[in-house]
Design an enzyme around this catalytic site. Structure first.
Site, PDB file in Angstrom:
ATOM      1  N   TYR A  26      78.098  52.941  66.098  1.00 52.42           N
ATOM      2  CA  TYR A  26      78.909  52.917  64.881  1.00 52.42           C
ATOM      3  C   TYR A  26      79.311  51.496  64.465  1.00 52.42           C
ATOM      4  CZ  TYR A  26      78.726  57.799  66.020  1.00 52.42           C
ATOM      5  OH  TYR A  26      78.259  59.043  66.339  1.00 52.42           O
ATOM      6  N   GLU A  37      89.635  52.504  65.398  1.00 49.78           N
ATOM      7  CA  GLU A  37      89.869  53.912  65.092  1.00 49.78           C
ATOM      8  C   GLU A  37      90.505  54.596  66.306  1.00 49.78           C
ATOM      9  OE1 GLU A  37      85.859  54.906  64.100  1.00 49.78           O
ATOM     10  OE2 GLU A  37      85.887  53.463  62.460  1.00 49.78           O
ATOM     11  N   HIS A  95      75.982  58.358  70.492  1.00 51.73           N
ATOM     12  CA  HIS A  95      77.050  57.828  71.341  1.00 51.73           C
ATOM     13  C   HIS A  95      76.535  57.040  72.523  1.00 51.73           C
ATOM     14  CE1 HIS A  95      78.620  61.415  69.259  1.00 51.73           C
ATOM     15  NE2 HIS A  95      79.670  60.633  69.088  1.00 51.73           N
ATOM     16  N   GLU A 128      83.920  50.649  59.687  1.00 46.12           N
ATOM     17  CA  GLU A 128      83.619  49.570  60.629  1.00 46.12           C
ATOM     18  C   GLU A 128      83.486  48.233  59.908  1.00 46.12           C
ATOM     19  OE1 GLU A 128      82.363  52.598  60.763  1.00 46.12           O
ATOM     20  OE2 GLU A 128      83.175  53.275  62.672  1.00 46.12           O
TER      21      GLU A 128
END
Ligand SMILES: Cc1ncc(C[n+]2csc(CCOP(=O)(O)OP(=O)(O)O)c2C)c(N)n1
Length: 697
Positions: free
Chosen positions: A459, A402, A501, A433
């Site tokens: 992710y 991405e 994150h 993903e």
């Protein structure tokens, strides 16, 4: 713009003449062979407990045979599922191997390691059958990757032998509700890939009817307005209709006119598997299904029009006899050798297919000795430069994820690479993903070297199935296939944290079978480990710690274009005699600060890779210092420190002067506020305290 071919709902037998391309005698032979295999298993081998997990394809055969006989190009790639045995037979799976798989005998496609209908077949001049998975829907995205690789071989590498090749993926109606299906559909239609989705709709997913898988129960009807997709929909028990539809579908994809979805309705003339009694079907439903038996319909269509009744019977007898012989031969095969059960998790011998190793790809020279330049670079620049060098040296290497294209990645690791190498080599992907990793797997199986970026470690969760299946592939197929992909994955705290994150959770990859895992702490190691990963023959997770990408401490001189760091070799950051600290990633810097600030003579080991990890270096050091502290950012319970502690406790029991200690995040998600973050992730001050406590034990 794509043109949408008109949907062809029901081509009647009168409209469709038997196509010259259809070898009806072969179809007749194979449908009887498939039936015989199913029947012998159901009535004999399951009751005798020789086949432990049985799946029949009765009712599903016709469309599969028609398709399989058309998949003749050398670079066709096929994704299958457990009800694909007729397709496998049409693609060339021998009867003896077909029988030996479910009997878990030696040889065959998994050497007894996997369920007998979880197929794979390396190319032997014809189509490749991509290793199937037990997970419904897992077959889709690897085929999209294969289809993209066809285009890459043809257009970028200029290999004309890929002209007209296609990816075919086969699934049931329930599989159309999975992530994998939708992800692959997005890939195929946005990129207009040469990919054929073949959906066999028997109305059931085990016992759940197709109305719960897609509204109204017809995926073809629901996809009618999907852009860049041509739909064919018809009766998979009508030989002439099915043949016409299969022919049109394959021809269109071979002509590179965009992806096609072909849905054929079929009856499932058996339980879902050997255990399923079908009590959820009424007698009327079962009777209706039996009335649609494609074998009977094939007989009516062919006899006497294309063959005599005697021909039909004689082909049926031949098939039955051949299957009986094959089953006896399969039964006579040896059982798999239990001594080999741990083999082929990682690359010991070159696999038959997948990645560059079977092609004997020649990489440039390598050295373990750094040739440092004068100027230091940060870890981000080091990673970018290593990608740049390998892209330049290896024309089969592709980098994607991405935002990795024009933006250069949200972390900046791929900045400028698309401009330099073009949109085929460095490209953006859809936000899936599952699609990123599944595509990488398919590309690797088609002989490319994919380097995928997952934007943040957390992710990777939607890709869990593809990652898991990729890691186990070599073992499952007994070294016939491997997909050596590199997955770059930034994570960990950076100034602040948060649950999304900043997670590291590296232990999940180490626990995943078949993955090599690197977690560098500085720019030099990042270069050497990333290059080793991109030239390696195993799937590798390359963890890029966000805090270290631009950390002053992590900046090092670029060590040269040939530099590699071997996996499984720790770096001794600091020599000492009183206590060993074992750590990796962002904790290395903090441990070094803590060691310098303490009055204890600390030996500091940066593991650099966690799979494999350098047991020897750790044990040698601990046996010298007699004390061990393991520091990691990942959470405590069942973190990788637990594994190291268990090994140290066992192997260095008589040497230890203090209990082996672990200092980690508590068992909580990563907190956002810097104040909370400092209370959670081990700081240099907290590490210093632990050093003093253990030293004074
Ligand atoms: C991801 C996943 N979820 C659940 C299962 C269990 N399961 C195996 S087959 C199946 C039904 C699949 O039906 P369909 O795709 O229509 O194929 P069919 O068996 O009808 O040919 C289910 C739920 C599985 N194998 N994988």
């Amino acid at each position: 713009m794509a043109t949408r071919a008109a949907s062809l709902p029901h081509v009647s037998a009168a409209q469709a003449s038997p196509l010259p391309a259809t070898d009806w005698r072969r179809v007749t032979y194979l449908i009887h062979a498939s039936r015989s295999l199913d029947e012998i298993e159901e009535t004999r081998l399951v009751p005798e407990r020789k086949v432990l997990y049985q799946f029949s394809a009765r009712g599903h055969e016709l469309g599969q045979l028609l398709l399989g006989l058309r998949l003749t190009a050398r670079h066709d790639g096929v994704g299958v599922y457990y009800r694909s045995r007729p397709l496998m037979l049409a693609l060339g799976l021998g009867l003896e191997d077909a029988a030996a798989g479910p009997l878990a005998r030696a040889g065959s496609f998994s050497d007894g390691r996997d369920i007998g209908v979880v197929f794979n077949m390396p190319s032997s001049g014809g189509a490749t059958v991509i290793p199937a998975c037990g997970g419904v829907g897992a077959q889709y995205t690897p085929v999209a990757g294969w289809a993209q690789a066809i285009r890459f071989h043809r257009d970028v590498l200029g290999d004309a032998s890929y002209n007209g090749s296609i990816g075919l993926v086969h699934g049931g109606d329930a599989s159309c509700a999975t992530n994998g299906f939708w992800s692959a559909l997005t890939l195929a239609t946005t990129l207009r890939l040469p990919m054929l989705f073949y959906v066999e709709d028997n109305g059931y997913g085990i016992s759940v009817t197709s109305e719960l898988q897609t509204p109204g129960g017809n995926i073809a009807a629901n996809l009618a307005s999907f852009a860049n997709l041509t739909i064919f929909d018809g009766d998979g028990t009508d030989p002439m209709e099915a043949s016409a539809l299969v022919d049109r579908a394959v021809s269109q994809v071979r002509a590179d006119s965009g992806p096609v979805l072909l849905r054929l309705t079929v009856p499932r003339l058996c339980g879902h598997s050997g255990q399923d009694t079908q009590a959820y079907k009424s007698a009327a439903v079962v009777a209706l299904e039996q009335a649609r038996d494609p074998l009977k319909r094939l007989q009516s269509a062919l006899v006497p029009r294309l063959m005599s009744a005697e021909d039909w019977s004689s082909i049926a007898r031949d098939a039955r006899r051949d299957v009986e012989v094959a089953v006896e031969r399969a039964l006579a095969r040896p059982l798999p050798n239990a001594a080999n059960v741990t083999r082929h998790v990682f690359s010991e011998e070159v696999q038959t297919q997948g990645g560059l190793a079977p092609q004997r790809h020649a990489f440039g020279p390598t050295t373990h000795v750094a040739a440092p330049e004068l100027v230091r670079v940060n870890m981000l620049t080091a990673i970018r430069r290593t990608l740049d060098v390998e892209l330049a040296q290896n024309p089969k290497l592709v980098v994607f994820g991405e935002d990795v294209g024009p933006k250069g990645g949200v972390h900046g690791a791929t900045l400028g690479l698309q401009e330099k190498f073009g949109r085929s080599r460095v490209f953006d992907t859809s936000l899936s993903e599952e699609g990123i990793i599944g595509r990488a797997v398919g590309m690797a199986l088609a002989g490319l070297a994919p380097v995928a970026e997952i934007q943040f470690r957390k992710y990777a969760d939607p890709a869990a199935e593809q990652l898991n299946d990729c890691g186990t592939m070599r073992w499952r197929t007994n070294n016939r296939f491997a997909a050596p992909i590199v997955v770059r994955m930034p994570g960990g705290f950076f100034k602040c944290g948060d649950p999304w994150h900043s997670q590291t959770n590296e232990v999940a990859w180490i626990h995943g079978i078949g993955w090599r895992v690197a977690m560098p702490s500085n720019a030099e190691d990042a270069v050497g480990l990333l290059r080793a990963a991109m030239r390696g023959n195993d799937p590798t997770i390359f963890f890029e710690h966000r805090a270290m990408l631009d950390a002053a401490w992590a900046r090092r001189p670029y060590p040269g274009d040939d530099f590699v760091v071997p996996f499984g070799k720790a770096r001794r950051v600091r020599e000492g005699s009183e206590l060993t600290i074992v750590t990796w990633g962002a904790m290395v810097e903090r441990c070094e600060q803590a060691a310098a600030a303490s009055l204890v003579d600390v030996e500091l080991l940066d593991l650099r890779t966690l799979s494999p990890w350098d047991r020897e270096a750790v044990l040698t050091s601990v046996q010298k210092t007699r004390r061990c502290l393991i520091v990691h950012e990942d959470t405590f319970t069942a973190g990788f420190g637990a594994e190291i502690a268990a090994v140290v406790a066992k192997e260095s029991f008589y040497y230890l002067d203090a209990p082996v200690e672990r200092l980690t995040m508590p068992d909580i998600p990563n907190p956002h506020s810097p104040l909370l973050l400092d209370a959670a992730v081990p700081t240099a001050a907290v590490i210093s305290q632990a050093i003093r406590k253990i030293a004074s034990f």
